[in-house]
Design an enzyme around this catalytic site. Structure first.
Site, PDB file in Angstrom:
ATOM      1  N   HIS A  53       0.826  -1.094  -0.102  1.00  0.00           N
ATOM      2  CA  HIS A  53      -0.006   0.158   0.049  1.00  0.00           C
ATOM      3  C   HIS A  53       1.031   1.227   0.103  1.00  0.00           C
ATOM      4  CE1 HIS A  53      -3.646   2.314   1.787  1.00  0.00           C
ATOM      5  NE2 HIS A  53      -2.919   2.954   2.275  1.00  0.00           N
ATOM      6  N   ASP A  55       1.312   5.357   0.234  1.00  0.00           N
ATOM      7  CA  ASP A  55       0.263   6.640   0.505  1.00  0.00           C
ATOM      8  C   ASP A  55       0.984   7.947  -0.283  1.00  0.00           C
ATOM      9  OD1 ASP A  55      -1.550   5.782   2.486  1.00  0.00           O
ATOM     10  OD2 ASP A  55       0.404   5.116   3.816  1.00  0.00           O
ATOM     11  N   GLY A 166       1.148   6.307  12.479  1.00  0.00           N
ATOM     12  CA  GLY A 166       1.502   6.130  13.869  1.00  0.00           C
ATOM     13  C   GLY A 166       0.134   6.953  14.812  1.00  0.00           C
ATOM     14  N   ASP A 192      -7.747   1.001   7.352  1.00  0.00           N
ATOM     15  CA  ASP A 192      -6.485   1.603   7.141  1.00  0.00           C
ATOM     16  C   ASP A 192      -6.431   2.652   8.313  1.00  0.00           C
ATOM     17  OD1 ASP A 192      -3.959   2.738   6.333  1.00  0.00           O
ATOM     18  OD2 ASP A 192      -4.887   3.811   4.671  1.00  0.00           O
ATOM     19  N   GLY A 194      -3.918   2.856  12.193  1.00  0.00           N
ATOM     20  CA  GLY A 194      -3.762   2.520  13.474  1.00  0.00           C
ATOM     21  C   GLY A 194      -3.722   1.015  13.865  1.00  0.00           C
ATOM     22  N   GLY A 214       0.778   0.265   8.701  1.00  0.00           N
ATOM     23  CA  GLY A 214       2.045   1.142   8.569  1.00  0.00           C
ATOM     24  C   GLY A 214       3.137   1.059   9.766  1.00  0.00           C
TER      25      GLY A 214
HETATM   26  C1  DX5 Z   1      -2.661   7.398   6.656  1.00  0.00           C
HETATM   27  C2  DX5 Z   1      -2.177   6.551   5.783  1.00  0.00           C
HETATM   28  C3  DX5 Z   1      -2.089   4.928   6.043  1.00  0.00           C
HETATM   29  C4  DX5 Z   1      -0.729   5.070   7.034  1.00  0.00           C
HETATM   30  C5  DX5 Z   1      -0.965   3.828   7.982  1.00  0.00           C
HETATM   31  O1  DX5 Z   1      -2.816   8.654   6.261  1.00  0.00           O
HETATM   32  O2  DX5 Z   1      -3.417   6.275   4.603  1.00  0.00           O
HETATM   33  O3  DX5 Z   1      -2.028   4.169   5.206  1.00  0.00           O
HETATM   34  O4  DX5 Z   1       0.094   4.868   6.299  1.00  0.00           O
HETATM   35  O5  DX5 Z   1      -0.135   4.038   8.939  1.00  0.00           O
HETATM   36  P1  DX5 Z   1      -0.389   3.386  10.483  1.00  0.00           P
HETATM   37  O6  DX5 Z   1      -0.519   2.050  10.517  1.00  0.00           O
HETATM   38  O7  DX5 Z   1       0.748   3.900  11.352  1.00  0.00           O
HETATM   39  O8  DX5 Z   1      -1.537   4.294  11.074  1.00  0.00           O
HETATM   40 ZN    ZN Z   2      -2.997   4.689   3.550  1.00  0.00          ZN
END
Ligand code: DX5
Ligand code: ZN
Length: 235
Positions: A53, A55, A166, A192, A194, A214
């Site tokens: 994925h 971003d 995060g 997606d 947290g 992430g």
């Molecule tokens: C948030 C992104 C997510 C993010 C996830 O703006 O779209 O895809 O990379 O990261 P975590 O898992 O740390 O929330």
């Molecule tokens: Zn994302």
């Protein structure tokens, strides 16, 4: 690895026959503004994860700016080793679709909250042969996308406000999943933001087909181990 993905496209371009059992259930997310970091993270997961994925942020739809879609082309064309889900957290998604096609993306996700003609952008994705997905911010209700029932193959339910890694998971967004399933006959639902060991089972039990992860992978001491551990928790 070795999973099969049976996405077939009907004449009217609605994705059918989704082989949900074989769908990869944990997809690592790369959010970075550094092309070298992007390359290193892809390199790390080569042969480990079929899907990644990515971003993409424009500094307008969200305050941060990321690498560009074209950074996926350079330098060794690593992107070709993965199925890419490109998450466009951008104001004008249509302007990014040709680049997504050029880098060989499999699935593009645009936001319901973005500007412009969303329906047109979704149709353009399908015309490019890309799986069309739509994301919903935490505050956006499930019925905001009912009008796109015939145009999307996947829905990404955001459990944080988009823009950074995060952040804390918002469990209340899982309530949207049954409503989406009711409206869309066949759709892949991803969650997606947290996601980690403490909530991944809950997410899959709520009816999502996959979760995007992430920081709980990439900020871990051993990202590949963290990924495997999460996958192991839902198998
Ligand atoms: C948030 C992104 C997510 C993010 C996830 O703006 O779209 O895809 O990379 O990261 P975590 O898992 O740390 O929330
Ligand atoms: Zn994302």
């Amino acid at each position: 690895m070795g999973r099969s993905y049976k996405f077939q496209i009907r004449n009217d371009n609605i994705y059918q026959a989704l082989d949900l059992q074989d769908m990869q259930k944990v997809i690592p997310a790369i959010l970075t503004s550094d092309p070298e970091d992007l390359r290193a993270k892809l390199q790390l997961f080569k042969g480990e994860s079929e899907w990644m994925h990515i971003d993409i942020m424009d500094g307008r739809f969200v305050p941060n700016v990321s690498v560009s879609v074209r950074d996926l082309l350079a330098p060794e064309g690593l992107a070709g080793d993965f199925r890419l889900e490109i998450h466009l957290m951008v104001q004008n998604p249509q302007a990014y679709l040709a680049d997504c096609k050029a880098v060989g993306a499999s699935r593009i996700i645009i936001h319901q909250e973005a500007a412009g003609d969303i329906e047109k952008a979704l149709r353009e994705m399908k015309a490019y042969g890309l799986q069309a997905g739509i994301a919903l911010n935490p505050a956006t209700p499930a019925d905001a996308i009912t009008r796109y029932t015939n145009d999307v193959a996947s829905v990404l339910v955001m459990a944080v406000n988009p823009g950074s890694q995060g952040q804390e998971f918002m469990p209340s967004v899982l309530e949207k999943i049954p409503a989406i399933k009711k409206d869309f006959a066949q759709v892949l639902i991803g969650v997606d933001g947290g996601v980690g060991e403490e909530n991944i089972s809950q997410i899959l039990q709520a009816g999502a087909e996959y979760a995007v992860v992430g920081s709980k992978i990439f900020a871990a001491d051993d990202p590949k181990e963290a990924f495997k551990k999460l996958e192991g928790m839902i198998e």
